[in-house]
Design a protein around this motif. Structure first.
Motif, PDB file in Angstrom:
ATOM      1  N   LEU A  47      30.010  43.877  34.108  1.00 47.02           N
ATOM      2  CA  LEU A  47      30.343  45.345  34.540  1.00 47.02           C
ATOM      3  C   LEU A  47      29.372  45.145  36.129  1.00 47.02           C
ATOM      4  O   LEU A  47      30.446  45.754  36.970  1.00 47.02           O
ATOM      5  N   TYR A  48      28.380  44.706  36.197  1.00 55.04           N
ATOM      6  CA  TYR A  48      27.549  44.543  37.244  1.00 55.04           C
ATOM      7  C   TYR A  48      28.591  44.048  38.478  1.00 55.04           C
ATOM      8  O   TYR A  48      28.653  44.060  39.360  1.00 55.04           O
ATOM      9  N   ALA A  49      28.982  42.518  37.899  1.00 60.87           N
ATOM     10  CA  ALA A  49      29.878  42.059  38.784  1.00 60.87           C
ATOM     11  C   ALA A  49      31.045  42.605  39.357  1.00 60.87           C
ATOM     12  O   ALA A  49      31.468  42.304  40.494  1.00 60.87           O
ATOM     13  N   LEU A  50      31.816  43.159  38.394  1.00 61.20           N
ATOM     14  CA  LEU A  50      33.012  44.105  38.948  1.00 61.20           C
ATOM     15  C   LEU A  50      32.705  45.075  39.679  1.00 61.20           C
ATOM     16  O   LEU A  50      33.441  45.250  40.968  1.00 61.20           O
ATOM     17  N   LEU A  51      31.617  45.734  39.628  1.00 62.67           N
ATOM     18  CA  LEU A  51      31.165  47.141  40.525  1.00 62.67           C
ATOM     19  C   LEU A  51      30.945  46.488  41.968  1.00 62.67           C
ATOM     20  O   LEU A  51      30.959  47.092  42.980  1.00 62.67           O
ATOM     21  N   VAL A  52      30.202  45.272  42.025  1.00 61.98           N
ATOM     22  CA  VAL A  52      29.383  44.806  43.206  1.00 61.98           C
ATOM     23  C   VAL A  52      30.684  44.098  44.088  1.00 61.98           C
ATOM     24  O   VAL A  52      30.613  44.527  45.122  1.00 61.98           O
ATOM     25  N   ASN A  53      31.819  43.663  43.291  1.00 67.96           N
ATOM     26  CA  ASN A  53      32.619  42.794  44.111  1.00 67.96           C
ATOM     27  C   ASN A  53      34.051  43.422  43.993  1.00 67.96           C
ATOM     28  O   ASN A  53      34.729  42.697  44.579  1.00 67.96           O
ATOM     29  N   PHE A  54      34.077  44.614  43.584  1.00 67.36           N
ATOM     30  CA  PHE A  54      35.490  44.959  43.567  1.00 67.36           C
ATOM     31  C   PHE A  54      36.067  45.249  44.986  1.00 67.36           C
ATOM     32  O   PHE A  54      37.315  45.360  45.029  1.00 67.36           O
ATOM     33  N   ARG A  55      35.133  45.550  45.804  1.00 70.09           N
ATOM     34  CA  ARG A  55      35.709  45.554  47.239  1.00 70.09           C
ATOM     35  C   ARG A  55      36.409  44.567  47.819  1.00 70.09           C
ATOM     36  O   ARG A  55      37.398  44.524  48.654  1.00 70.09           O
ATOM     37  N   HIS A  56      36.359  43.174  47.291  1.00 71.10           N
ATOM     38  CA  HIS A  56      37.008  42.067  47.517  1.00 71.10           C
ATOM     39  C   HIS A  56      38.476  42.191  47.052  1.00 71.10           C
ATOM     40  O   HIS A  56      39.380  41.292  47.883  1.00 71.10           O
ATOM     41  N   VAL A  57      38.737  42.955  46.229  1.00 70.96           N
ATOM     42  CA  VAL A  57      40.303  43.156  45.813  1.00 70.96           C
ATOM     43  C   VAL A  57      40.824  43.873  47.088  1.00 70.96           C
ATOM     44  O   VAL A  57      42.133  43.425  47.650  1.00 70.96           O
ATOM     45  N   PHE A  58      40.345  44.523  48.137  1.00 79.37           N
ATOM     46  CA  PHE A  58      41.009  45.390  49.287  1.00 79.37           C
ATOM     47  C   PHE A  58      41.030  44.296  50.374  1.00 79.37           C
ATOM     48  O   PHE A  58      41.644  44.459  51.304  1.00 79.37           O
ATOM     49  N   TYR A  59      39.960  43.411  50.384  1.00 79.80           N
ATOM     50  CA  TYR A  59      40.008  42.417  51.360  1.00 79.80           C
ATOM     51  C   TYR A  59      41.289  41.472  51.612  1.00 79.80           C
ATOM     52  O   TYR A  59      41.548  40.953  52.529  1.00 79.80           O
ATOM     53  N   ALA A  60      41.911  41.406  50.354  1.00 83.79           N
ATOM     54  CA  ALA A  60      42.990  40.686  50.329  1.00 83.79           C
ATOM     55  C   ALA A  60      44.185  41.201  51.094  1.00 83.79           C
ATOM     56  O   ALA A  60      45.100  40.472  51.410  1.00 83.79           O
ATOM     57  N   LEU A  61      44.212  42.559  51.228  1.00 82.36           N
ATOM     58  CA  LEU A  61      45.031  43.084  52.119  1.00 82.36           C
ATOM     59  C   LEU A  61      45.181  42.444  53.830  1.00 82.36           C
ATOM     60  O   LEU A  61      46.307  42.438  54.377  1.00 82.36           O
ATOM     61  N   ASN A  62      44.041  41.991  53.974  1.00 83.63           N
ATOM     62  CA  ASN A  62      43.939  41.282  55.497  1.00 83.63           C
ATOM     63  C   ASN A  62      43.989  39.815  55.350  1.00 83.63           C
ATOM     64  O   ASN A  62      43.726  38.979  56.379  1.00 83.63           O
ATOM     65  N   TYR A  63      44.087  39.084  54.284  1.00 86.75           N
ATOM     66  CA  TYR A  63      43.715  37.714  54.129  1.00 86.75           C
ATOM     67  C   TYR A  63      45.367  37.169  54.111  1.00 86.75           C
ATOM     68  O   TYR A  63      46.026  37.588  53.111  1.00 86.75           O
ATOM     69  N   PRO A  64      45.501  36.279  54.947  1.00 89.40           N
ATOM     70  CA  PRO A  64      46.998  35.646  54.927  1.00 89.40           C
ATOM     71  C   PRO A  64      47.343  34.714  53.914  1.00 89.40           C
ATOM     72  O   PRO A  64      47.545  33.317  54.182  1.00 89.40           O
ATOM     73  N   LEU A  65      47.134  35.254  52.729  1.00 86.36           N
ATOM     74  CA  LEU A  65      47.521  34.126  51.450  1.00 86.36           C
ATOM     75  C   LEU A  65      48.840  33.504  51.593  1.00 86.36           C
ATOM     76  O   LEU A  65      48.944  32.286  51.005  1.00 86.36           O
ATOM     77  N   SER A  66      49.805  34.447  52.273  1.00 90.15           N
ATOM     78  CA  SER A  66      51.247  33.801  52.142  1.00 90.15           C
ATOM     79  C   SER A  66      51.298  32.697  53.173  1.00 90.15           C
ATOM     80  O   SER A  66      52.501  32.016  53.000  1.00 90.15           O
ATOM     81  N   ARG A  67      50.451  32.428  54.146  1.00 91.92           N
ATOM     82  CA  ARG A  67      50.460  31.403  55.033  1.00 91.92           C
ATOM     83  C   ARG A  67      50.084  30.118  54.337  1.00 91.92           C
ATOM     84  O   ARG A  67      50.281  28.922  54.821  1.00 91.92           O
ATOM     85  N   VAL A  68      49.389  30.197  53.196  1.00 94.88           N
ATOM     86  CA  VAL A  68      48.663  29.085  52.633  1.00 94.88           C
ATOM     87  C   VAL A  68      50.052  28.379  51.621  1.00 94.88           C
ATOM     88  O   VAL A  68      50.259  29.105  50.833  1.00 94.88           O
TER      89      VAL A  68
END
Length: 256
Positions: free
Chosen positions: A80-101
């Protein structure tokens, strides 16, 4: 004129990724040093620094993991701590060009190594036409800076004949820096005020579980603010000139 071959293009993209991020990677080395020192100071062997840095690879969570392990936290609490601390990374994916990989291995590494620093480097260069090799290089260089700093810090800490006091404060300092950077990017006084209120509620309800209660309460407040725009507008306390939330959201969607 030399024709652009795939090998030449790949080499140029890797070099561009290194140029994009080498300064940020150097900045991660001192923090890695602090983490490595803390690993040995709390009683772990030096090699646990690179192990944790590869298995977890989330700076704030790595520091917190040491506290959870030495404090005897259970698996569910740690998750639960890990989820709360790192949940912001889900929104970082909006700016990560994963489709280019293109490769599956590259995509897997891209998701695994998406950190605050990766988000900062990629989102700050909106005019760049990101390619898979360039984005993955950014992540690899950042991780190299963090892991190398951790290894050096752990080796130095293991060689010290005395114990350093106060190294555990590195986690607090890290969160303070992240909070300051976040506030500088979106100057809304209501956010730190609500965070302080959530901490007060957690301390009043259960001092031993204050952090868990405060993070859960603050997470709920953020969800309400996101899904209820009227409430969000009512509690917002802007300081200085900042871009409206709607504009930031549109920019994020455009980058995605």
């Amino acid at each position: 004129m030399v024709a652009a071959t795939p090998e030449y293009s790949l080499r140029e993209e890797i070099r561009a990724g290194i140029r994009d991020t080498w300064a940020v990677a150097l900045g991660m080395v001192p923090l890695g040093l602090a983490f490595g020192l803390l690993v040995t100071q709390v009683g772990f062997a030096w090699f646990w620094a690179p192990v944790l840095s590869f298995v977890i690879y989330a700076g704030s969570m790595e520091f917190l993991a040491l506290t959870l392990i030495t404090g005897g936290a259970g698996p569910l609490s740690a998750a639960l701590y890990a989820l709360l601390v790192n949940f912001r990374h889900v929104f970082y994916a909006l700016n990560y060009p994963l489709s280019r990989v293109k490769s599956r291995l590259g995509k897997a590494y891209g998701m695994y190594a998406l950190t605050d620093e990766t988000y900062a480097v990629i989102s700050a260069r909106r005019s760049v036409q990101w390619t898979g090799p360039r984005a993955v290089t950014v992540e690899a260089v950042l991780q190299a800076g963090w892991v190398s700093g951790g290894i050096v810090g752990a080796l130095c800490g293991a060689a010290l004949p005395f114990e350093l006091k106060g190294m555990e404060f590195a986690l607090v300092a890290l969160f303070i820096v992240l909070a300051i950077e976040s506030f500088a990017g979106f100057k809304d006084l209501s956010l730190p005020i609500m965070a302080a209120f959530a901490a007060g509620v957690g301390l009043w309800v259960s001092p031993d579980n204050m952090l868990m209660i405060a993070m859960l309460l603050y997470f709920v407040v953020l969800l309400v603010r996101y899904y209820v725009p009227a409430f969000d507008r009512a509690v917002t306390l802007r300081v200085g000139a900042t871009r409206p939330r709607e504009q930031l959201r549109r920019e994020g969607e455009a980058q995605a």
